[in-house]
Motif scaffolding. Sequence first.
Motif, short mmCIF file in Angstrom:
data_model
loop_
_atom_site.label_atom_id
_atom_site.label_comp_id
_atom_site.label_asym_id
_atom_site.label_seq_id
_atom_site.Cartn_x
_atom_site.Cartn_y
_atom_site.Cartn_z
N GLY A 1 0.84 -1.19 0.00
CA GLY A 1 0.00 0.00 0.00
C GLY A 1 0.88 1.24 0.00
O GLY A 1 2.11 1.15 -0.10
N SER B 1 -3.90 0.31 4.91
CA SER B 1 -4.86 0.14 3.83
C SER B 1 -4.18 -0.60 2.68
O SER B 1 -3.32 -0.04 1.99
CB SER B 1 -5.38 1.50 3.35
N ASN C 1 -3.49 -1.94 -0.83
CA ASN C 1 -3.76 -1.44 -2.19
C ASN C 1 -4.44 -0.07 -2.20
O ASN C 1 -5.18 0.26 -3.12
CB ASN C 1 -4.61 -2.44 -2.99
N ASN C 2 -4.18 0.72 -1.16
CA ASN C 2 -4.72 2.06 -1.10
C ASN C 2 -3.70 2.95 -0.40
O ASN C 2 -2.58 2.53 -0.16
CB ASN C 2 -6.08 2.08 -0.38
N SER C 3 -4.09 4.16 -0.05
CA SER C 3 -3.15 5.12 0.52
C SER C 3 -3.63 5.67 1.85
O SER C 3 -4.82 5.95 2.03
CB SER C 3 -2.95 6.30 -0.45
N LYS D 1 -15.17 1.09 -7.35
CA LYS D 1 -14.72 1.12 -5.96
C LYS D 1 -15.42 2.19 -5.13
O LYS D 1 -15.12 2.35 -3.95
CB LYS D 1 -13.20 1.35 -5.91
N GLN E 1 -13.86 6.82 -3.43
CA GLN E 1 -12.53 6.36 -3.83
C GLN E 1 -12.06 7.08 -5.10
O GLN E 1 -10.88 7.46 -5.22
CB GLN E 1 -12.55 4.85 -4.08
N ASN F 1 -8.68 9.24 -5.33
CA ASN F 1 -7.63 9.03 -6.33
C ASN F 1 -7.35 10.30 -7.12
O ASN F 1 -6.19 10.59 -7.46
CB ASN F 1 -8.04 7.91 -7.29
N PRO G 1 -12.82 6.22 1.68
CA PRO G 1 -12.12 4.99 2.06
C PRO G 1 -11.17 5.19 3.24
O PRO G 1 -10.52 6.24 3.35
CB PRO G 1 -11.31 4.65 0.79
N ASN G 2 -11.10 4.22 4.09
CA ASN G 2 -10.16 4.06 5.21
C ASN G 2 -9.90 5.33 6.02
O ASN G 2 -8.78 5.58 6.43
CB ASN G 2 -8.83 3.43 4.74
#
Length: 467
Positions: free
Chosen positions: A5, A110, A112-114, A424, A428, A432, A453-454
């Motif tokens: 991630g 997270s 595959n995310n940031s 997603k 999301q 991005n 997200p997160n």
Amino acid sequence: MGQGGHLLLKNKTPYRWKLTHKHSYQMKSWDNSFPSIIEPGSFAHVYIEWTEGTKNKKDDAGEIDYVMEGINASFQIQARAKNGFEINILFKNFHTNQIGNGETIRLGWSHNNSLVFMIAGSNGQFTSLGSRQNANKWMINLNDNKKLNEITIPGSHDTCTYDMSLVNYGYLLNLINIIPTVDPFSLLLKGAISLGGSLAVNRIVAFSQCQEMNLRKQLDRGLRFLDIRLKKEDNHLQAYHGGIKIPMTFAQITQTCYEFLKLNSSETIIMSIQNEGDGNKPIGVLVKSEIDANKEKWYVDSSIPRLGNGTKKEDARGKLVLLRRYAQPADETKIGINISDIWPQNTQKENLVNSDNQLFSIQDEYKDYILNKLDHKFLNHVRPFLKETANTLFINFTSGMGTTGGFVFPKTLAKGDESFSTFKGTNQLLFNHLLDKMNGVYGIIPMDFPEYPNDSLIPLIISTNHF
């Protein structure tokens, strides 16, 4: 392979961040991922990967130390896997408005995310932002002369819809004969009620609920725009979403805001107020009564205010700013920033001019989204409004729903759905889009379920401001 991630590091201080120490144990990607220097006004998007797999979390670890050149302040980025993967930040020899010297914040992880981490301000007056962290005082380092149309402001759509405890089948049956049939949401309510039983309740809750965080938590996490819908009931104002009664009164809403602002006088809250009832039950008199009883806590002029320092009439710090979406009769004293005459339902228009010759651009296309084109909301509506225009206040809703070809609930559009692997979520897509934006003025961005997200989207939006 390990689990990977990213961590976004934003330096909004006047100091260079210099890497002084690195260490890792069993990390697959760590030591060489972090840049040696992060210049003032720049960011680093760092890839991190653990050696251990998702089902075998053991003792991967790593540390990266950055010092702020010119002052004796530093922080350590930590990777820990003992109790599940986690990225932490330890503050050394300095503090921020949120975090004390020697304290550690936990950003989580997270896959595959940031994750997001930012420091703004200068020595003695730092502000920090991070995933999963409160942001009670994020406005403190913004220039006093900034007007609200010069700030990027996260907000919530249908702010009070986190509690649907009043909704049951008996309640829905009582609505059938009183719900008007001219509003699309009301037509949807009648159709869902006709399905009957628990299915009707579940569907109505799914279409009505737009938040999981309560009002105080929304404010603590950094949301500064509230979308308040009210109906007159006897001699008080009750929160509603269409025909659905929300268990919160206007007095309870304002009291929560007053308590927050008392503790966080650097902040301002923009409150959009709309009449969710009909024209036979105007809300203006009761709204004004609440404001008159707490005049020092409200900004009710017609012009868009500056933040100020909270000492002048035109200052917004420490106050609620009234964005009036309800119409007032000719014989009522006009209060607030008037948008009642330029905001029709389901609109997307730029360069709207209100009765006081102020410029707005409003995107509130909330219907009708279909399951196989869920990205349409972001691509065709949200993204085109993520731009800067001088002297214009942008209000750009990310929220939406749909009933054609299958139900699209607000949460489906905001968060995505596992059954639609290519989509997603609108949140999301917004996340991005903003990842590589260091600075920007994107106006007010009201969202459904903004913790996705997160718990990283809200701090990312805030971090685009010019601190």
